[in-house]
Design a protein around this motif. Structure first.
Motif, PDB file in Angstrom:
ATOM      1  N   ASP A 141       0.820  -1.211   0.000  1.00 59.99           N
ATOM      2  CA  ASP A 141       0.000   0.000   0.000  1.00 59.99           C
ATOM      3  C   ASP A 141       0.854   1.261   0.000  1.00 59.99           C
ATOM      4  N   ASP A 144       2.155   1.285  -3.740  1.00 60.17           N
ATOM      5  CA  ASP A 144       1.187   1.407  -4.846  1.00 60.17           C
ATOM      6  C   ASP A 144       0.620   2.833  -4.898  1.00 60.17           C
ATOM      7  N   ASP A 146      -2.405   3.861  -5.562  1.00 60.36           N
ATOM      8  CA  ASP A 146      -3.789   4.137  -5.136  1.00 60.36           C
ATOM      9  C   ASP A 146      -3.875   4.381  -3.630  1.00 60.36           C
ATOM     10  N   THR A 148      -6.434   2.888  -1.838  1.00 53.94           N
ATOM     11  CA  THR A 148      -7.352   1.866  -1.351  1.00 53.94           C
ATOM     12  C   THR A 148      -6.545   0.839  -0.571  1.00 53.94           C
ATOM     13  N   PRO A 149      -6.805   0.703   0.713  1.00 56.24           N
ATOM     14  CA  PRO A 149      -5.987  -0.234   1.483  1.00 56.24           C
ATOM     15  C   PRO A 149      -6.320  -1.696   1.188  1.00 56.24           C
ATOM     16  N   GLU A 155      -3.227   2.754   4.219  1.00 55.58           N
ATOM     17  CA  GLU A 155      -3.080   3.906   3.324  1.00 55.58           C
ATOM     18  C   GLU A 155      -3.150   5.190   4.160  1.00 55.58           C
TER      19      GLU A 155
HETATM   20 CA   LIG Z   1      -3.355   0.344  -2.028  1.00 53.99          CA
END
Ligand SMILES: [Ca+2]
Ligand SMILES: [Ca+2]
Length: 306
Positions: A141, A144, A146, A148-149, A155
């Motif tokens: 996380d 990445d 994004d 979104t966890p 996150e």
């Molecule tokens: Ca993520």
């Protein structure tokens, strides 16, 4: 009258005292200035020696590449340390280590996907080190892009509630110490992880010849320490190809997968120079990148620690 004489005497003593202080300060200033000059000169001399050793390291790596053997292992010439050597003004020492014998945190994410093979290796490494497997998702996380966890990940929301608050990196890590910001990685966990992991460019592969015993153990499920020790060969592993290692693992009844992300060569090296001037040691570090058919280049330098 007597009282006046007393006051005059005190003033006279005070003036003498102040005068002594001023002279002492002037002498001190002179010595300080000389010490500062000496330190500056020593520092410049140490830096010049360090740059000299860096140029020497680059030459050693260039020759290693030119000898036509694409394999890198701890038995190569570059792995021999330069023992402390007397030079005018002090002593110098240096050593080169490769930076590919580690699980690369930036390979955990491929575009917007999780790299399943790398993820499993990280899970196994955490298990081998007796750490929480949930950390893999928190690290993914962090890397990445994004917010979104993952189920056991972390996150922005996990970090914005901290004091001081901060956000997840959401990009490749620049330095392995960034792991300390990831939820669940305290000083103790980081100390356990650090010898086996790194933050290198995502295309930087894992050299099985320079990997630690624990990293080798993470390459296949259920690998026993006995098997890993055989592969590790007390740090003298030298596989000519990844296939050679994979077939050994299969012979041992293990399933190492297709060996993606593995290599028998290294592309990044850490040159460490220790310069001792008048008994004061300064360490310098250079990260040297070596890629096929490209000139070698220094991509990072630091002083004190890397
Ligand atoms: Ca993520
Ligand atoms: Ca993220």
């Amino acid at each position: 009258m007597r009282r006046h004489r007393g006051v005059a005497l005190i003033i006279a003593l005070l003036l003498v005292a102040i005068g002594t202080l001023v002279v002492a300060a002037m002498i001190d200033d002179g010595e300080m200035a000389m010490a500062r000059t000496r330190n500056l000169l020593r520092e410049q001399q140490a830096y010049s020696y360090a740059r000299g050793l860096e140029a020497y390291a680059i030459e050693v790596l260039r020759r290693d590449q030119a000898d036509g053997d694409p394999v890198d292992s701890r038995q190569d010439v570059w792995a021999n340390a330069l023992p402390p050597t007397d030079v005018p003004g002090g002593k110098i020492a240096g050593r080169l280590s490769d930076m590919n014998g580690c699980l690369n945190v930036n390979r955990l994410v491929q575009g917007s996907d999780v790299n399943a093979v790398e993820r499993q290796r990280w899970d196994r490494l955490l298990q081998i080190l007796k750490l929480d497997i949930g950390l893999t998702e928190a690290i993914i996380d962090w890397v990445d892009s994004d917010s979104t966890p993952l189920p056991r990940g972390a996150e922005d929301l996990s970090y914005l509630l901290l004091t001081p608050p901060y956000r997840a990196g959401n990009q490749p890590m620049r330095h392995v110490s960034e792991l300390r910001l990831v939820r669940g990685i305290d000083a103790e966990v980081f100390a356990a992880l650090e010898p086996h992991v790194c933050a290198a460019p995502a295309d930087s592969a894992l050299n099985v010849n320079t990997a630690s015993l624990q990293v080798l153990m993470s390459l296949a499920p259920e690998m026993s320490e006995v098997v890993a020790r055989r592969l590790y060969n007390e740090g003298r592993a030298r596989y000519d190809s990844v296939d050679m290692l994979l077939s050994q693992l299969r012979e041992a009844g293990l399933d190492p997968g297709d060996g993606s992300g593995l290599s028998v060569a290294s592309s990044r090296f850490l040159a460490e120079s220790v310069i001792d001037m008048d008994g004061i040691e300064i360490a310098y570090f250079s990260v040297i990148e070596r890629k096929p058919a490209q000139p070698l280049q220094v991509v990072a330098r630091s002083r004190g620690s890397f």
